[in-house]
Design an enzyme around this catalytic site. Structure first.
Site, short mmCIF file in Angstrom:
data_model
loop_
_atom_site.label_atom_id
_atom_site.label_comp_id
_atom_site.label_asym_id
_atom_site.label_seq_id
_atom_site.Cartn_x
_atom_site.Cartn_y
_atom_site.Cartn_z
N THR A 117 -5.20 -13.09 6.61
CA THR A 117 -6.52 -13.55 6.14
C THR A 117 -7.35 -14.04 7.33
OG1 THR A 117 -5.79 -15.82 5.85
CG2 THR A 117 -5.48 -14.35 3.97
N GLU A 122 -3.57 -7.82 5.93
CA GLU A 122 -3.24 -7.83 7.37
C GLU A 122 -3.53 -9.19 8.01
OE1 GLU A 122 -2.78 -4.86 9.66
OE2 GLU A 122 -2.36 -3.60 7.94
N THR A 129 0.84 -1.20 0.00
CA THR A 129 0.00 0.00 0.00
C THR A 129 0.88 1.25 0.00
OG1 THR A 129 -1.72 -1.21 1.18
CG2 THR A 129 -1.83 1.21 1.28
C1 LIG Z 1 -5.20 -4.13 -1.17
C2 LIG Z 1 -4.06 -4.84 -0.51
C3 LIG Z 1 -3.14 -4.10 0.22
C4 LIG Z 1 -2.05 -4.74 0.84
N1 LIG Z 1 -1.11 -3.98 1.49
C5 LIG Z 1 0.01 -4.59 1.97
C6 LIG Z 1 1.07 -3.79 2.53
O1 LIG Z 1 0.99 -2.55 2.63
N2 LIG Z 1 2.20 -4.44 2.94
C7 LIG Z 1 2.35 -5.79 2.85
O2 LIG Z 1 3.39 -6.30 3.24
N3 LIG Z 1 1.35 -6.57 2.33
C8 LIG Z 1 0.20 -5.99 1.88
N4 LIG Z 1 -0.80 -6.76 1.31
C9 LIG Z 1 -0.62 -8.21 1.20
C10 LIG Z 1 -1.50 -8.98 2.20
O3 LIG Z 1 -1.08 -8.77 3.50
C11 LIG Z 1 -1.49 -10.46 1.76
O4 LIG Z 1 -2.27 -10.54 0.59
C12 LIG Z 1 -2.05 -11.39 2.83
O5 LIG Z 1 -1.16 -11.48 3.91
C13 LIG Z 1 -2.33 -12.79 2.29
O6 LIG Z 1 -1.24 -13.30 1.63
P1 LIG Z 1 -1.40 -13.91 0.16
O7 LIG Z 1 -2.22 -12.96 -0.63
O8 LIG Z 1 -0.05 -14.24 -0.35
O9 LIG Z 1 -2.25 -15.21 0.34
P2 LIG Z 1 -1.70 -16.66 0.76
O10 LIG Z 1 -0.85 -16.53 1.97
O11 LIG Z 1 -1.09 -17.30 -0.43
O12 LIG Z 1 -3.02 -17.40 1.14
C14 LIG Z 1 -3.91 -17.95 0.16
C15 LIG Z 1 -5.04 -18.65 0.89
O13 LIG Z 1 -4.52 -19.72 1.68
C16 LIG Z 1 -4.92 -19.56 3.01
N5 LIG Z 1 -3.85 -20.02 3.91
C17 LIG Z 1 -2.54 -19.72 3.85
N6 LIG Z 1 -1.87 -20.32 4.86
C18 LIG Z 1 -2.80 -21.00 5.57
C19 LIG Z 1 -2.75 -21.82 6.75
N7 LIG Z 1 -1.59 -22.04 7.40
N8 LIG Z 1 -3.89 -22.37 7.20
C20 LIG Z 1 -5.07 -22.14 6.56
N9 LIG Z 1 -5.18 -21.38 5.45
C21 LIG Z 1 -4.07 -20.82 4.96
C22 LIG Z 1 -5.14 -18.08 3.19
O14 LIG Z 1 -6.00 -17.80 4.28
C23 LIG Z 1 -5.76 -17.72 1.85
O15 LIG Z 1 -7.12 -18.03 1.87
C24 LIG Z 1 -1.91 -6.15 0.73
C25 LIG Z 1 -2.86 -6.89 0.02
C26 LIG Z 1 -3.92 -6.26 -0.59
C27 LIG Z 1 -4.89 -7.08 -1.38
#
Ligand SMILES: Cc1cc2nc3c(=O)[nH]c(=O)nc-3n(C[C@H](O)[C@H](O)[C@H](O)COP(=O)(O)OP(=O)(O)OC[C@H]3O[C@@H](n4cnc5c(N)ncnc54)[C@H](O)[C@@H]3O)c2cc1C
Length: 407
Positions: free
Chosen positions: A388, A386, A174
């Site tokens: 999921t 922040e 962000t």
């Molecule tokens: C609009 C937006 C703004 C953002 N801003 C920032 C920012 O400023 N700084 C920053 O660092 N990040 C930022 N993010 C990233 C955000 O924090 C991540 O998208 C989030 O942490 C999820 O990671 P991922 O998208 O890689 O999903 P993944 O970690 O790949 O997860 C995919 C799915 O698997 C599930 N999952 C994963 N591990 C497990 C587990 N152990 N047990 C059960 N289920 C699991 C998740 O819940 C999810 O449903 C932003 C994202 C968005 C969309």
């Protein structure tokens, strides 16, 4: 005793933020969503309101707006910073949450600097926000392949003379493209897991540090979400947060710098979801009043009215959970469980309320010109960023089991 009444200065802040949301934010909301950015003149006008916007973000001792309500103490002499921030944020998110995320200030980059930085670093990096013009900070943790699993970050850092050399890629950051500085988390050795993490402040314009692309998203489109690239990026050793001594124990200090951010940011994310839910609920209530209360059969209206009643109850509960977590942060009480509970609950509640809003408005709820269509798209991300919903459940369950006497 428990007192739910807002103090005089809290009421004042709430009213000021609401007027700002109503007259300045909401009117540009649909246009900013369509353009995927904020109108430039709006950003410029914002610099005049810096004090209100940086409520609690820049500590007073490092040049934050002194005397602001956020610095006020409660009856026990405790800071009300987090409570004030939530009260103002709910109102602005009621206007438009993606515009709120555009507001200048250190953003998510603030907490790691505040919790881990040396006094000199805090003075330097928070000092940026006292300079004329608009300034942003950002927080770079997520990588392709390391979102929920923070320990898996692959961006590396290697000491070379008086510099650290950073390589890697960060995504979904962000305000990452426009930030004056970004707190970047990297590892000295991926095989060390959390113990290898280090936190750096990487300043805009540092050779080898650039914005790869700006993401196109389903919701919160006016908020900039950037990919950041680090290619042999040489960062002065003074920019390692906390200095080398901070990491000497071989513990998880770098990882903790990343995680501690969430104790104050998750209640904030929760209250933004509450702000959106309240906006959607109010529009639905008005629609029901106009279309169903007069002249329609009571049973039909009763189903809609009971949805409104249920959603009002859920929104109130979500707000109270966010306030509790913020109050604990102000009290200096560990709140990781309560912060996760508030964020997870508020995101789910807000998704239900926005879905109900579109459903009750019927085909009108799908029209681009209707705000509920936008709020329906905006709200999904609150259960993703922040941490999921699933990750919040892991955090909560770990704490519950740890606290349990029989564990
Ligand atoms: C609009 C937006 C703004 C953002 N801003 C920032 C920012 O400023 N700084 C920053 O660092 N990040 C930022 N993010 C990233 C955000 O924090 C991540 O998208 C989030 O942490 C999820 O990671 P991922 O998208 O890689 O999903 P993944 O970690 O790949 O997860 C995919 C799915 O698997 C599930 N999952 C994963 N591990 C497990 C587990 N152990 N047990 C059960 N289920 C699991 C998740 O819940 C999810 O449903 C932003 C994202 C968005 C969309």
């Amino acid at each position: 005793m428990i007192d739910f009444e807002l103090t005089g200065s809290q009421k004042q802040l709430k009213e000021m933020a609401h007027q700002f949301a109503k007259h300045a934010v909401r009117p540009i909301s649909l246009e900013a969503d369509r353009l995927h950015k904020m109108p430039q003149d709006f950003l410029e006008r914002l610099s005049m309101m810096r004090g209100m916007m940086q409520q609690g973000e820049v500590p007073q001792e490092y040049g934050g707006e002194g005397g602001g309500a956020g610095e006020a103490k409660d009856k026990k002499g405790k800071s009300q910073k987090n409570r004030f921030a939530l009260i103002g944020a709910e109102e602005v998110a009621w206007g438009d949450a993606s515009i709120l995320l555009n507001l200048p200030g250190p953003g998510l980059g603030g907490p790691p600097v505040q919790f881990t930085g040396t006094p000199e670093q805090k003075k330097r990096f928070f000092g940026v926000f006292q300079q004329p013009g608009l300034h942003w900070g950002a927080y770079g943790l997520t990588e392709p392949g390391a979102g929920s699993d923070v320990a898996a970050i692959k961006s590396t850092c290697r000491k070379d003379g008086k510099h650290w050399v950073l390589n890697g890629r960060k995504c979904f950051i962000t305000n990452g493209g426009r930030a004056d500085w970004v707190v970047i988390f990297a590892t000295v050795d991926p095989s060390l897991g959390r113990a290898g993490h280090r936190a750096f402040v990487v300043e805009k314009g540092t050779p080898g540090f650039y914005c790869g692309k700006i993401e196109e998203k389903m919701g919160l489109r006016a908020s900039e979400t950037a990919e950041l690239v680090l290619e042999d990026c040489r960062v002065p050793e003074e920019n390692l947060l906390g200095g080398e001594k901070h990491y000497e124990s071989g513990g998880k200090e770098g990882f903790m710098a990343a995680m501690k951010t969430f104790d104050s940011s998750r209640p904030m994310v929760g209250i933004l979801a509450v702000g959106i839910a309240r906006a959607a609920w109010e529009q639905t209530r008005d629609f029901v009043k106009e279309n169903y209360m007069l002249g329609r059969a009571l049973p039909h209206y009763a189903v809609l009215a009971s949805t409104l009643a249920e959603d009002q109850r859920l929104i109130d509960a979500a707000r109270l959970m966010c306030w509790r977590a913020a109050w604990m942060a102000d009290e200096g009480v560990p709140n990781a469980k309560e912060a996760s509970m508030a964020k997870a609950y508020a995101a789910k509640v807000a998704m239900k309320v926005c879905t109900d809003a579109v459903q009750i408005l019927g085909a009108h709820g799908l029209e681009r010109a209707q705000f509920v269509e936008k709020w329906y798209r905006d709200i999904k991300v609150f259960d993703i960023f922040e941490g999921t919903g699933q990750i919040q459940r892991i955090v909560i369950s770990k704490r519950i089991l740890k606290e349990s006497p029989s564990f």
